[in-house]
Design a protein around this motif. Structure first.
Motif: not given
Lengths: 270, 270
Positions: A223, A225, A227-229, B55, B164, B166-168
């Protein structure tokens, strides 16, 4: 010469140091992979030894992430066949109630433990040696290298309890300056694609390597880290960073707004 | 309808089930990802919910390996924003001595813990809920979802302790029959390259997808487990398995002696 490794005494990293370096070096165990990186970066040692990948369990994510953030370079690699043992003070296998071990070592012996000691509680600790030191009472056991039995006065209850017989770990030797070309080298790069959201661009990322006939021996995504995905890619390719074909490839990638971090050029293991 | 999930009660997998399925279903917690796969395969449940990727921390290797070995198919995906909390019976943050948690949850809170409770011992357990149940004495704490506080009568010492923001986590819904095409689908495939030792063939593996204009949204390599340092690839691409372009791509790969396992076609999450 000083060499740090993922300690404490008795880890597979220490065995890797013993096999790779001459016997007159000073070995310095560190309590985490982070601390090995730090000791190399701050010139406390000449080299550091850390695991990067197991042939069954896959990448050591912590090492990948530290390579991405640190300024050290990879100066070599080595491979070690892993023989996991069940060790204890004198407990019989059947009366084992708790098994301490590094999560990856426990994972490597998952089936054997499920078949032979199904009711044992598995307790993850930072290293197999820390597992050996956690043995306090009857019924306690740990997994790890044979060498641990000597260091911590334990009995070997059973050797070779890993689920796959072809179980090996690849280690990296960390340093601060790039190894000179030997004609049989490998280069590790961190590739950060432009933040376009077009992840299908991986094929286009690999195109310059193919055009310059550079063989890709490994790719690992992590990842980003940020931006998600979104992902960054750790790749190993044949050749040295000073080769013209490598420079042409890197130039072509930069033209495509690809960010590249050089992680090291070093002699191939086999 | 029965839906199994990675339990016990209070896991992020349970929250994923609550958000994805209607409220009148019967939820069945299972003690491992393996057992969720098994319950789907043996038709004990209609669907199963398992985590596949975080993520920040990356893939859940156990789920990848089970997808490779099992006959279940992916019938959907969903994404959940992860809010990790520090929970305990009544302990103040400063007097916490041991923190229980799933290794991935502990890893997600690594910096916060190092900054705020540097001397705490981190103890890995099979799930965050098992961490909650491990709280025995003063000084014990665990990490996990807010919902755990209700289920196990714990106090929330601190919310949002993940490093983080934005952790999903992305979850997969497992079933036994392929979802029909919606026009906005994703297909997951396991790609097993021919055993040539020429790992540079990844570029050629991706070529048929590029030629058929199929967008690749994710690639993950895992050890093949049959030969050291050989890899298989888990890939996600846009489209449904019944699309002509997908069939053409698969035919082209088979002509190149690439083995392919279909893991599922399902509606895209966003």
């Amino acid at each position: 010469m000083n060499v740090s490794y993922l300690g404490p005494k008795g880890t597979f990293s220490e065995i890797a140091v013993i096999n790779y370096f001459p016997s007159n070096i000073t070995k310095l165990p560190k309590s985490s992979i982070e601390d090995v990186f730090k000791s190399v970066q701050e010139l406390e040692v000449n080299y550091g030894m850390v695991p990067i990948e197991n042939s069954v369990e896959g990448s050591i994510n912590n090492t990948l992430d530290l390579l991405s953030d640190s300024e050290v370079v990879i100066t070599g690699e080595m491979e070690l066949t892993i023989n996991q043992c069940l060790l204890s003070r004198d407990t019989k296998i059947k009366s084992v109630k708790r098994i301490f071990g590094h999560p990856q070592s426990l994972a490597q012996c998952k089936n054997w433990i499920a078949d032979n000691i199904p009711d044992a509680e598995l307790i993850s600790v930072v290293s197999n040696t820390s597992g050996a030191l956690s043995i306090k009472k009857s019924g306690d056991a740990c997994v790890g290298a044979e060498i641990i039995a000597d260091y911590y006065s334990l009995e070997i209850n059973k050797k070779n309890i890993q689920d796959y017989s072809n179980n090996a770990t690849r280690f990296l030797i960390l340093g601060t300056s790039t190894s000179t070309a030997t004609g049989f080298d490998k280069t590790s790069l961190l590739i950060i694609p432009p933040n376009t959201g077009d992840s299908g661009s991986l094929y286009r990322l690999l195109e310059p390597f193919a055009k310059n006939e550079i063989n890709l021996s490994r790719i690992e995504s992590r990842p980003s880290k940020t931006k998600n995905w979104n992902y960054v890619f750790f790749i190993d390719v044949d050749g040295h960073i000073e080769d013209k074909s490598m420079q042409d490839t890197i130039d072509a990638l930069k033209e495509r707004d690809v960010e590249i971090k050089f992680l090291g050029s070093y002699p191939k293991n086999n």
